[in-house]
Design a protein around this motif. Structure first.
Motif, PDB file in Angstrom:
ATOM      1  N   ARG A 450       0.829  -1.212   0.000  1.00  0.00           N
ATOM      2  CA  ARG A 450       0.000   0.000   0.000  1.00  0.00           C
ATOM      3  C   ARG A 450       0.860   1.256   0.000  1.00  0.00           C
ATOM      4  NH1 ARG A 450      -2.908  -3.168   3.786  1.00  0.00           N
ATOM      5  NH2 ARG A 450      -2.115  -1.926   5.533  1.00  0.00           N
ATOM      6  N   SER A 451       1.951   1.207   0.738  1.00  0.00           N
ATOM      7  CA  SER A 451       2.872   2.346   0.775  1.00  0.00           C
ATOM      8  C   SER A 451       3.510   2.567  -0.588  1.00  0.00           C
ATOM      9  CB  SER A 451       3.950   2.092   1.828  1.00  0.00           C
ATOM     10  OG  SER A 451       4.911   3.122   1.813  1.00  0.00           O
ATOM     11  N   LEU A 452       3.893   1.481  -1.227  1.00  0.00           N
ATOM     12  CA  LEU A 452       4.480   1.552  -2.568  1.00  0.00           C
ATOM     13  C   LEU A 452       3.513   2.205  -3.548  1.00  0.00           C
ATOM     14  CD1 LEU A 452       6.847   0.464  -4.468  1.00  0.00           C
ATOM     15  CD2 LEU A 452       5.326  -1.470  -4.899  1.00  0.00           C
ATOM     16  N   ARG A 453       2.262   1.754  -3.503  1.00  0.00           N
ATOM     17  CA  ARG A 453       1.254   2.300  -4.410  1.00  0.00           C
ATOM     18  C   ARG A 453       1.016   3.787  -4.139  1.00  0.00           C
ATOM     19  NH1 ARG A 453      -2.741  -0.942  -3.113  1.00  0.00           N
ATOM     20  NH2 ARG A 453      -2.020  -2.639  -4.418  1.00  0.00           N
ATOM     21  N   ASN A 454       1.038   4.153  -2.868  1.00  0.00           N
ATOM     22  CA  ASN A 454       0.829   5.540  -2.481  1.00  0.00           C
ATOM     23  C   ASN A 454       1.968   6.427  -2.986  1.00  0.00           C
ATOM     24  OD1 ASN A 454      -0.718   7.537  -1.114  1.00  0.00           O
ATOM     25  ND2 ASN A 454       0.760   7.490   0.568  1.00  0.00           N
ATOM     26  N   LEU A 455       3.189   5.932  -2.881  1.00  0.00           N
ATOM     27  CA  LEU A 455       4.340   6.687  -3.382  1.00  0.00           C
ATOM     28  C   LEU A 455       4.249   6.886  -4.892  1.00  0.00           C
ATOM     29  CD1 LEU A 455       7.233   5.025  -1.330  1.00  0.00           C
ATOM     30  CD2 LEU A 455       6.395   7.380  -1.088  1.00  0.00           C
ATOM     31  N   PHE A 456       3.840   5.842  -5.580  1.00  0.00           N
ATOM     32  CA  PHE A 456       3.704   5.931  -7.034  1.00  0.00           C
ATOM     33  C   PHE A 456       2.606   6.930  -7.416  1.00  0.00           C
ATOM     34  CE2 PHE A 456       1.797   4.067 -11.016  1.00  0.00           C
ATOM     35  CZ  PHE A 456       2.817   4.493 -11.862  1.00  0.00           C
ATOM     36  N   ARG A 457       1.484   6.877  -6.672  1.00  0.00           N
ATOM     37  CA  ARG A 457       0.369   7.784  -6.952  1.00  0.00           C
ATOM     38  C   ARG A 457       0.786   9.244  -6.734  1.00  0.00           C
ATOM     39  NH1 ARG A 457      -3.469   4.812  -4.741  1.00  0.00           N
ATOM     40  NH2 ARG A 457      -3.069   5.598  -2.650  1.00  0.00           N
ATOM     41  N   LYS A 460       6.277  10.032  -6.264  1.00  0.00           N
ATOM     42  CA  LYS A 460       7.540   9.967  -5.541  1.00  0.00           C
ATOM     43  C   LYS A 460       8.335   8.731  -5.944  1.00  0.00           C
ATOM     44  CE  LYS A 460       5.897  12.544  -1.514  1.00  0.00           C
ATOM     45  NZ  LYS A 460       5.670  12.512  -0.044  1.00  0.00           N
ATOM     46  N   LEU A 461       7.732   7.949  -6.841  1.00  0.00           N
ATOM     47  CA  LEU A 461       8.340   6.729  -7.359  1.00  0.00           C
ATOM     48  C   LEU A 461       8.086   6.700  -8.856  1.00  0.00           C
ATOM     49  CD1 LEU A 461       9.737   4.307  -5.821  1.00  0.00           C
ATOM     50  CD2 LEU A 461       7.560   3.104  -6.090  1.00  0.00           C
ATOM     51  N   SER A 462       9.120   6.432  -9.642  1.00  0.00           N
ATOM     52  CA  SER A 462       8.930   6.391 -11.089  1.00  0.00           C
ATOM     53  C   SER A 462       8.146   5.142 -11.477  1.00  0.00           C
ATOM     54  CB  SER A 462      10.282   6.380 -11.805  1.00  0.00           C
ATOM     55  OG  SER A 462      10.929   5.130 -11.611  1.00  0.00           O
ATOM     56  N   GLU A 464       8.953   2.979 -13.703  1.00  0.00           N
ATOM     57  CA  GLU A 464       9.894   1.864 -13.839  1.00  0.00           C
ATOM     58  C   GLU A 464      10.206   1.249 -12.470  1.00  0.00           C
ATOM     59  OE1 GLU A 464      14.402   0.953 -15.587  1.00  0.00           O
ATOM     60  OE2 GLU A 464      13.476   2.931 -15.866  1.00  0.00           O
ATOM     61  N   GLU A 465      10.443   2.100 -11.465  1.00  0.00           N
ATOM     62  CA  GLU A 465      10.735   1.603 -10.114  1.00  0.00           C
ATOM     63  C   GLU A 465       9.527   0.863  -9.540  1.00  0.00           C
ATOM     64  OE1 GLU A 465      13.782   4.855  -8.186  1.00  0.00           O
ATOM     65  OE2 GLU A 465      11.719   5.509  -8.608  1.00  0.00           O
ATOM     66  N   TYR A 466       8.354   1.427  -9.759  1.00  0.00           N
ATOM     67  CA  TYR A 466       7.118   0.814  -9.261  1.00  0.00           C
ATOM     68  C   TYR A 466       6.913  -0.556  -9.899  1.00  0.00           C
ATOM     69  CZ  TYR A 466       2.067   0.052  -8.708  1.00  0.00           C
ATOM     70  OH  TYR A 466       0.836  -0.494  -8.431  1.00  0.00           O
ATOM     71  N   ASN A 467       7.065  -0.628 -11.209  1.00  0.00           N
ATOM     72  CA  ASN A 467       6.854  -1.896 -11.919  1.00  0.00           C
ATOM     73  C   ASN A 467       7.836  -2.970 -11.467  1.00  0.00           C
ATOM     74  OD1 ASN A 467       4.761  -0.774 -13.333  1.00  0.00           O
ATOM     75  ND2 ASN A 467       5.923  -0.424 -15.218  1.00  0.00           N
ATOM     76  N   GLU A 468       9.077  -2.590 -11.233  1.00  0.00           N
ATOM     77  CA  GLU A 468      10.072  -3.564 -10.776  1.00  0.00           C
ATOM     78  C   GLU A 468       9.705  -4.110  -9.401  1.00  0.00           C
ATOM     79  OE1 GLU A 468      12.667  -5.024 -12.391  1.00  0.00           O
ATOM     80  OE2 GLU A 468      11.662  -4.033 -14.078  1.00  0.00           O
ATOM     81  N   LYS A 469       9.193  -3.246  -8.544  1.00  0.00           N
ATOM     82  CA  LYS A 469       8.780  -3.676  -7.209  1.00  0.00           C
ATOM     83  C   LYS A 469       7.598  -4.650  -7.295  1.00  0.00           C
ATOM     84  CE  LYS A 469      10.932  -2.112  -3.494  1.00  0.00           C
ATOM     85  NZ  LYS A 469      11.330  -3.033  -2.396  1.00  0.00           N
ATOM     86  N   ILE A 470       6.621  -4.306  -8.138  1.00  0.00           N
ATOM     87  CA  ILE A 470       5.456  -5.187  -8.308  1.00  0.00           C
ATOM     88  C   ILE A 470       5.895  -6.543  -8.848  1.00  0.00           C
ATOM     89  CG2 ILE A 470       3.294  -5.547  -9.571  1.00  0.00           C
ATOM     90  CD1 ILE A 470       2.979  -3.538  -7.352  1.00  0.00           C
TER      91      ILE A 470
END
Length: 768
Positions: A450-457, A460-462, A464-470
């Motif tokens: 949830r924190s990751l998704r919030n940062l992406f929204r 604060k997260l690119s 590419e970075e978001y997709n790699e984490k997922i």
């Protein structure tokens, strides 16, 4: 003409109640802190409604988990298994144990059954009755909250306590044994209601609201007899306080004669769901010189602004028939089913937002209607202009999409071959074992995700970075499933906030809100999307993630989609065209995604339809038209694939026994369905009806934190094998695992696969 409300949302604008309950369950706060959060929400709700100028304001509409469970606690309807737990020392822990189960200190007690609240997406905890059920005033919650509301509202005349009526309460429950009928308990129950009502009267309250939604159903003769008895008794012993008998979710004109010989001071009818009932209701009221009629004219289940001209016509017709002094106006039902305040939405296009109205705004719409009746026509003209203007806007209408739906043919809603032919091809292709195991789709959505998704929204997260984490989460969940030895895997849905909201963000004509939260059950809140215009698919929605997941394993990977009826039912739907047209538009968009998944090599595709039962009209006379368009919508979405592509669907937490013929008409190759809480009661349907396709009756209740044993799940598989051909049985949880913790999930799924393997050893040989 008085203005009142039937109930207000109780979760808090920032979901304060959800957060407090979950903190309490994890022992981060004590019950004093929990109760303080509840008090703040109640106080704020009363202040909002008081400021809006309501003449009667509900209390006891707040609940920490479920208002039906509140009634069970109030009336002392508590199964013995919970009463006997020695480590539970207070009512709130007893209450939560009934809702969520209890597994601690050697105790292992299941949660009570949960099912849909009529045809809404709200779930309630089903009361359980013994043959010699005793009722008492067990909980004092209603009296505490009444005293609280006095301090906020300053006038006892404004307070209107709310209770589920005795007949509807019995109807909503279930008998724990077959030797009696739950309605026979009415003589034991009514005296307790009389005591409660008279206690409320002593507080100086003028009105009490008794909700009897059973009045909008096809009542049996027994239910009608019980209703007459209950209200004759209440009328006899509860004088000096005004009773508002409340119906909602449909019309009650077929049952209006039940009020002939009873003495209640007011009746509320739902004119949003059934405006045609007004004529017959007014005819009845013309013979009742003092009874007040409450008109439910504000839509408490949708987020569009009221059509003032339409509402004024109904009000004026009623005034002409029975006089202004005998009228109240209100929303058609509790505002529990809509978000709290539109002002917290900052990203919605203004042309759309100007047409929307959340709970707080709906209260003020009652004020507008009163002002119009008193002569202020400017409000009426402004409202009419707004609604007419949007009718011609390209934001809401797309001619090409409308034309596409008119060209759907019978070929579009038929698979190439019958199921028995498809099944042979699929078994030859997949080589799955008997009793194949799978899950429903989602895996735990942790704080990290949830924190990751919030940062992406928040950018604060690119991307590419978001997709790699997922991708790393997907790789991890695939390894976990392989270690558990599941047969058909899923990718975990870590990129999805919600099974409907995710698709709403990728389809044209639908939007997601920022803070449009609505309670589904307990601490589970959802943000229903808003279907504001014609719907179409812009691009692939799930293909990339599903194909990535399939590339990480040699096992079969399911593509996961949400079906058209569920997207429709779990959204706020446009009210300017037939609902079937909107369903077909969504279905065609899902069909395009299904075909893209198939083309990309995904061989099993699940199209979830958990809401198909809840959308069923409450009256049987309307069932045929509903099934005509809902089944057609599902088949539009699913029937474009080859025989070898296996289509799954999923349904949960509703009563299915009476509609299995229609479920069979969906013609999904495999259906997974809730059944563990009810101990496989749904299998009773197969005594009279042979279900032709494959089925996974759930063996693991995911709505409770308890971990079921191998033996428990094996017993459920064994029960299923008595009613279903063993070659057609799948083994799976009841629902998705999104809301659970990893420790619970892994232990439960490990036990589930062991139970399936035990079934392969013990049951296959016994049926040869």
């Amino acid at each position: 003409m008085l203005k009142h409300n039937l109930g207000y949302p109780r979760i808090g604008i920032q979901r304060e109640l959800k957060k407090a309950c979950e903190a309490y369950w994890s022992k981060k706060i004590d019950y004093n802190a929990l109760f303080e959060v509840g008090k703040k929400i109640r106080d704020k709700n009363w202040k909002i409604q008081n400021k809006a100028g309501l003449d009667l304001i509900p209390c006891n509409d707040f609940s920490f988990y479920d208002h039906v469970l509140d009634m069970s606690l109030l009336l002392g309807v508590i199964p013995e298994s919970y009463i006997s737990i020695p480590v539970i020392h207070n009512n709130i822990d007893l209450y939560f144990s009934m809702a969520r189960g209890f597994q601690k200190n050697g105790w292992d007690i299941k949660a009570m059954e949960m099912t849909k609240w009529f045809n809404t997406n709200y779930h309630y905890i089903v009361p359980e009755f013994d043959k010699n059920q005793k009722f008492s005033i067990f909980s004092k919650k209603i009296f505490y909250e009444l005293e609280e509301s006095k301090k906020i509202l300053k006038s006892v005349k404004k307070i209107k306590p709310v209770l589920i009526g005795p007949v509807s309460y019995l109807f909503l429950g279930k008998e724990k044994e077959k030797s009696f009928h739950k309605m026979d308990l009415i003589e034991n129950l009514v005296p307790i209601y009389i005591k409660i009502i008279n206690e409320i009267k002593k507080k100086g309250v003028h009105w009490i609201q008794l909700d009897e939604p059973i009045l909008v159903l096809d009542m049996s003769e027994k239910e009608k007899k019980v209703f007459k008895y209950a209200y004759k008794e209440i009328s006899k012993f509860c004088y000096g306080i005004n009773i508002m008998l409340t119906s909602y979710f449909d019309g009650m004109s077929e049952n209006i004669d039940l009020l002939q010989d009873i003495s209640v001071q007011g009746v509320h009818i739902d004119l949003v769901e059934d405006s045609n009932q007004l004529e017959k209701i007014l005819s009845f009221f013309s013979g009742k010189s003092k009874m007040i009629l409450s008109l439910g004219i504000i839509d408490g289940r949708n987020i569009w602004k009221n059509n003032y001209a339409d509402s004024i016509r109904k009000i004026e017709k009623t005034i002409e028939s029975i006089g202004e002094n005998r009228i109240m106006i209100a929303p058609n039902c509790s505002l529990l089913h809509v978000p709290i305040d539109i002002e917290y939405e900052n990203s919605i296009h203004m042309e759309i937002k100007n047409r929307m109205s959340f709970a707080k705004q709906k209260i003020y719409e009652l004020n507008d209607l009163e002002k119009i009746i008193k002569g202020d026509k400017r409000i009426l003209l402004s409202n009419s202009y707004l609604l007419e203007k949007s009718f011609f806007s390209s934001i809401f209408y797309d001619k090409k999409i409308k034309e596409k739906i008119t060209k759907i043919t019978n070929q579009d809603i038929q698979r190439e071959n019958h199921f028995h032919i498809r099944q042979k091809k699929q078994k030859k292709k997949f080589h799955l074992p008997m009793f194949p195991t799978t899950t429903i789709g989602s895996f735990p959505q942790t704080r990290e995700i949830r924190s990751l998704r919030n940062l992406f929204r928040k950018k604060k997260l690119s991307e590419e970075e978001y997709n790699e984490k997922i991708k790393s989460f997907i790789i991890d969940v695939i390894k976990k499933q392989e270690e558990i030895d599941l047969d058909v895997l899923v990718h975990g849905e870590f990129e999805r906030t919600d099974m409907v909201e995710y698709f709403s963000e990728k389809l044209k004509g639908i939007l997601s809100t920022e803070n449009g939260w609505v309670q589904s059950y307990g601490s589970r809140c959802v943000k229903p999307p808003v279907i504001y215009g014609d719907v179409s698919r812009i691009d692939d929605m799930t293909v990339e993630w599903t194909c990535f997941a399939q590339s990480q394993t040699k096992k079969l990977m399911k593509g996961m989609l949400t079906g058209p009826v569920t997207i429709l039912q779990w959204s706020f739907v446009r009210n300017d065209q037939p609902i079937s047209h909107t369903a077909y538009q969504i279905a065609w968009a899902i069909r395009e995604e299904v075909l893209s998944l198939e083309k990309s090599g995904i061989q099993i595709i699940q199209i979830d339809e958990p809401a198909i039962r809840e959308g069923l009209p409450l009256k049987k006379k309307n069932w045929k038209s509903y099934f005509d368009w809902s089944i057609k919508a599902f088949r539009i979405s699913s029937c474009g694939v080859k025989d070898e592509t296996q289509i799954h669907t999923h349904m949960c937490y509703s009563e299915f026994n009476d509609i299995f013929q229609h479920i069979a008409d969906l013609d999904a190759d495999v259906i997974t369905i809730e059944s563990s809480r009810s101990k496989m009661e749904l299998l009773k349907a197969f005594s009279d009806f042979y279900y032709p396709n494959e089925m996974g009756p759930g063996v693991y209740d995911i709505h409770s934190p308890r971990i079921p044993s191998v033996e428990e799940m094996f017993d459920l598989i064994k029960k299923a094998s008595i009613k279903l051909p063993i070659e057609n049985i799948w083994v799976n949880p009841d629902c998705g695992l999104k809301t659970r913790k990893w420790q619970e999930v892994l232990s439960s799924l490990y036990n589930m696969t062991k139970a399936a393997k035990m079934a392969r050893l013990k049951l296959i040989n016994s049926y040869k």
